[in-house]
Design a protein around this motif. Structure first.
Motif, short mmCIF file in Angstrom:
data_model
loop_
_atom_site.label_atom_id
_atom_site.label_comp_id
_atom_site.label_asym_id
_atom_site.label_seq_id
_atom_site.Cartn_x
_atom_site.Cartn_y
_atom_site.Cartn_z
N UNK A 39 0.84 -1.20 0.00
CA UNK A 39 0.00 0.00 0.00
C UNK A 39 0.88 1.26 0.00
N UNK A 40 0.62 2.21 -0.89
CA UNK A 40 1.39 3.46 -0.85
C UNK A 40 1.30 4.12 0.52
N UNK A 41 2.43 4.67 0.97
CA UNK A 41 2.42 5.35 2.27
C UNK A 41 1.76 6.71 2.13
N UNK A 42 0.77 6.96 2.97
CA UNK A 42 0.05 8.22 2.94
C UNK A 42 -0.38 8.59 4.36
N UNK A 43 0.60 8.56 5.25
CA UNK A 43 0.32 8.97 6.62
C UNK A 43 -0.27 7.92 7.51
N UNK A 44 -0.24 6.64 7.11
CA UNK A 44 -0.80 5.59 7.96
C UNK A 44 -0.08 5.49 9.30
N UNK A 45 1.20 5.89 9.32
CA UNK A 45 1.96 5.90 10.58
C UNK A 45 2.28 7.35 10.91
N UNK A 46 1.95 7.77 12.12
CA UNK A 46 2.30 9.13 12.52
C UNK A 46 3.82 9.26 12.59
N UNK A 47 4.36 10.48 12.51
CA UNK A 47 5.81 10.65 12.40
C UNK A 47 6.63 9.91 13.45
N UNK A 48 6.19 9.96 14.69
CA UNK A 48 6.97 9.29 15.74
C UNK A 48 6.99 7.78 15.54
N UNK A 49 5.86 7.21 15.14
CA UNK A 49 5.79 5.77 14.90
C UNK A 49 6.59 5.41 13.65
N UNK A 50 6.51 6.25 12.64
CA UNK A 50 7.30 6.01 11.43
C UNK A 50 8.79 6.00 11.76
N UNK A 51 9.24 6.94 12.57
CA UNK A 51 10.65 6.98 12.96
C UNK A 51 11.06 5.70 13.69
#
Length: 214
Positions: A39-51
């Motif tokens: 799935x294309x990434x489009x904010x599914x993870x908030x920045x802190x979780x993405x990090x």
């Protein structure tokens, strides 16, 4: 508006993965997550979780060890990958394969396209197909376009081994394994590659095993 990442199933899946310290478990061939388009990434993870997820991918890649890791390889169907290659190889290998250092970077929603007609064939392996390698002919130069983990654009031309790594990891996000592109007669265990086919180029293996290069 981007979805509420705290409520997306993918965010919950990542949180569950990160609840355990240490490298993440790597999914191996036969698991459907490796065969579907991520799935294309489009904010599914908030920045802190993405990090946190990116850091876990990096730790897992280093521990394996490998030079790239895509999110589906840890069971997360998102178009995110990490790459890094210190390229600790002899000079003859560097010259033959174009294996030069590739600094750590995060690729979000990457795509690539060939630059010119040249192709190069070398043995290649995959953390999701442990214990095996095969010769894969890939584009010698590619234009890679993506974003980094901060949403900044990535647009560059890669050659040699960095180009191979980018193609391999981006393929994972499309449900493609390196074996789909390989000369299957070249398939060799890691032990046989070390014992017989460790030359800078695979010409000797091609002659002995009976497969074309190119």
């Amino acid at each position: 508006m981007a979805p509420d990442s705290a409520r997306t199933p993918l965010a919950a899946q990542v949180e569950e993965l990160l609840a355990v310290d240490g490298p993440l478990p790597i999914v191996t061939a036969g698991d459907p997550v490796l065969r579907g388009a991520a799935e294309p990434f489009d904010g599914q993870l908030e920045p802190a979780l993405l990090d946190r997820f990116v850091q876990a991918l990096r730790v897992t890649m280093h521990a394996a060890p490998g030079v790239g890791l895509a999110a589906p390889q840890v069971g997360v169907a998102l178009r995110i990958a990490v790459v890094e290659d210190p390229a600790p190889v002899p000079e003859e290998v560097r010259l033959a394969r174009g294996r030069v250092p590739l600094p750590f970077r995060v690729l979000v929603n990457p795509v690539y396209e060939p630059v010119g007609p040249d192709r190069a064939a070398f043995f290649e392996g995959c953390l999701s197909v442990p214990g095996w390698q095969a010769v894969v002919a890939r584009h010698a130069r590619v234009r890679l376009r993506a974003e980094d983990e901060r949403g900044r654009p990535v647009d560059e031309v890669l050659t040699g081994w960095p180009a191979r790594i980018a193609q391999h990891e981006t393929d994972h996000l499309d449900g493609t394994l390196y074996l789909d592109r390989a000369e299957i007669r070249s398939l060799s265990s890691n032990e046989v590659v070390v014992a017989r086919w460790s030359q800078p180029t695979p010409e000797r293996a091609a002659d002995a095993l009976g497969f074309p290069l190119g």
